[in-house]
Enzyme design. Structure first.
Site, PDB file in Angstrom:
ATOM      1  N   ILE A  32       0.822  -1.212   0.000  1.00 17.60           N
ATOM      2  CA  ILE A  32       0.000   0.000   0.000  1.00 17.60           C
ATOM      3  C   ILE A  32       0.861   1.270   0.000  1.00 17.60           C
ATOM      4  O   ILE A  32       0.412   2.333  -0.430  1.00 17.60           O
ATOM      5  CB  ILE A  32      -0.967  -0.032   1.215  1.00 17.60           C
ATOM      6  CG1 ILE A  32      -2.221   0.760   0.954  1.00 17.60           C
ATOM      7  CG2 ILE A  32      -0.287   0.381   2.497  1.00 17.60           C
ATOM      8  CD1 ILE A  32      -3.318   0.523   1.993  1.00 17.60           C
ATOM      9  N   HIS A 101       5.978 -12.206   5.980  1.00 19.52           N
ATOM     10  CA  HIS A 101       5.904 -11.688   4.606  1.00 19.52           C
ATOM     11  C   HIS A 101       7.290 -11.346   4.098  1.00 19.52           C
ATOM     12  O   HIS A 101       8.179 -10.995   4.859  1.00 19.52           O
ATOM     13  CB  HIS A 101       4.989 -10.457   4.524  1.00 19.52           C
ATOM     14  CG  HIS A 101       5.402  -9.333   5.420  1.00 19.52           C
ATOM     15  ND1 HIS A 101       5.137  -9.338   6.768  1.00 19.52           N
ATOM     16  CD2 HIS A 101       6.058  -8.179   5.168  1.00 19.52           C
ATOM     17  CE1 HIS A 101       5.602  -8.222   7.319  1.00 19.52           C
ATOM     18  NE2 HIS A 101       6.183  -7.507   6.366  1.00 19.52           N
ATOM     19  N   HIS A 103       9.224  -8.911   1.225  1.00 22.38           N
ATOM     20  CA  HIS A 103       9.080  -7.775   0.310  1.00 22.38           C
ATOM     21  C   HIS A 103       9.779  -8.112  -1.007  1.00 22.38           C
ATOM     22  O   HIS A 103      10.916  -8.599  -0.997  1.00 22.38           O
ATOM     23  CB  HIS A 103       9.744  -6.517   0.885  1.00 22.38           C
ATOM     24  CG  HIS A 103       9.111  -6.002   2.140  1.00 22.38           C
ATOM     25  ND1 HIS A 103       8.269  -4.909   2.148  1.00 22.38           N
ATOM     26  CD2 HIS A 103       9.193  -6.417   3.428  1.00 22.38           C
ATOM     27  CE1 HIS A 103       7.872  -4.681   3.399  1.00 22.38           C
ATOM     28  NE2 HIS A 103       8.418  -5.580   4.199  1.00 22.38           N
TER      29      HIS A 103
HETATM   30  P1  5GP Z   1       7.088  -4.689   7.522  1.00 23.33           P
HETATM   31  O1  5GP Z   1       7.589  -3.353   8.019  1.00 23.33           O
HETATM   32  O2  5GP Z   1       6.234  -5.371   8.551  1.00 23.33           O
HETATM   33  O3  5GP Z   1       8.191  -5.556   6.989  1.00 23.33           O
HETATM   34  O4  5GP Z   1       6.192  -4.365   6.268  1.00 23.33           O
HETATM   35  C1  5GP Z   1       4.810  -4.199   6.307  1.00 23.33           C
HETATM   36  C2  5GP Z   1       4.387  -3.653   4.955  1.00 23.33           C
HETATM   37  O5  5GP Z   1       3.000  -3.833   4.833  1.00 23.33           O
HETATM   38  C3  5GP Z   1       4.666  -2.161   4.769  1.00 23.33           C
HETATM   39  O6  5GP Z   1       5.513  -1.962   3.635  1.00 23.33           O
HETATM   40  C4  5GP Z   1       3.281  -1.548   4.568  1.00 23.33           C
HETATM   41  O7  5GP Z   1       3.260  -0.511   3.616  1.00 23.33           O
HETATM   42  C5  5GP Z   1       2.443  -2.748   4.136  1.00 23.33           C
HETATM   43  N1  5GP Z   1       1.045  -2.674   4.524  1.00 23.33           N
HETATM   44  C6  5GP Z   1       0.562  -2.402   5.768  1.00 23.33           C
HETATM   45  N2  5GP Z   1      -0.788  -2.432   5.772  1.00 23.33           N
HETATM   46  C7  5GP Z   1      -1.163  -2.751   4.494  1.00 23.33           C
HETATM   47  C8  5GP Z   1      -2.438  -2.930   3.883  1.00 23.33           C
HETATM   48  O8  5GP Z   1      -3.505  -2.813   4.502  1.00 23.33           O
HETATM   49  N3  5GP Z   1      -2.442  -3.248   2.549  1.00 23.33           N
HETATM   50  C9  5GP Z   1      -1.288  -3.400   1.836  1.00 23.33           C
HETATM   51  N4  5GP Z   1      -1.409  -3.705   0.539  1.00 23.33           N
HETATM   52  N5  5GP Z   1      -0.064  -3.233   2.395  1.00 23.33           N
HETATM   53  C10 5GP Z   1      -0.005  -2.919   3.706  1.00 23.33           C
END
Ligand code: 5GP
Ligand code: ZN
Length: 115
Positions: A32, A101, A103
Site C-alpha cells: 500500500i 511476509h 518484500h
Molecule cells: P514490515 O515493516 O512489517 O516488513 O512491512 C509491512 C508492509 O506492509 C509495509 O511496507 C506496509 O506498507 C504494508 N502494509 C501495511 N498495511 C497494508 C495494507 O492494509 N495493505 C497493503 N497492501 N499493504 C499494507
C-alpha cells in the site's frame, strides 16, 4: 486466521488488495506504501508471526516464497534487470506487521545501502 491481523484479513478477502499471485500456501499483493516502482508482498496464508517461528518444518515454505518471487519477477518483466527480497524480523529489523511476509522490490536501481 487472527481477526485483528491485517494480512490475515487480506488473505481472507475481508480487506481489498491488488493481488498478483495466489496458491495454496501464499498470496502476493501490492504494498500500500510502495518503496519502489514494483513493491509486492509475498505473504504466507498461515498466520506465522515472524521468522522467529520458522523451524525446519517451515523451511519448505520459505523456499516456496523464493520460487514465487522468481515467478513474480517473470510476470513483472524484471528477471533480467533484477530485484530485491527482504524479510524484516522484529522491532530492530523493521517489522511492522506481525505476519510472515517477504518484500519484493524492483523497477529501479535500488540503494546500495542495506541498513
Ligand atoms: P514490515 O515493516 O512489517 O516488513 O512491512 C509491512 C508492509 O506492509 C509495509 O511496507 C506496509 O506498507 C504494508 N502494509 C501495511 N498495511 C497494508 C495494507 O492494509 N495493505 C497493503 N497492501 N499493504 C499494507
Ligand atoms: Zn495474520
Amino acid at each position: 486466521m487472527e481477526e485483528d491481523c491485517i494480512f490475515c484479513r487480506i488473505v481472507a478477502g475481508k480487506v481489498p488488495s491488488e493481488i498478483r499471485y495466489r496458491d495454496e500456501e501464499v498470496i502476493a499483493f501490492r504494498d500500500i506504501n510502495p518503496k519502489a516502482p514494483i513493491h509486492l508482498l509475498i505473504v504466507s496464508k498461515k498466520h506465522i508471526p515472524s521468522l522467529l517461528q520458522i523451524t525446519q518444518a517451515e523451511s519448505l515454505l520459505i523456499g516456496h516464497m523464493v520460487t514465487v518471487a522468481n515467478e513474480l519477477a517473470k510476470k513483472e518483466g524484471v528477471s533480467e534487470k533484477g530485484y530485491r527480497l527482504i524479510i524484516n524480523c522484529g522491532k530492530e529489523g523493521g517489522q511492522l506487521v506481525p505476519h510472515l511476509h517477504m518484500h519484493f522490490l524492483a523497477g529501479r536501481k535500488l540503494s546500495d545501502k542495506l541498513g
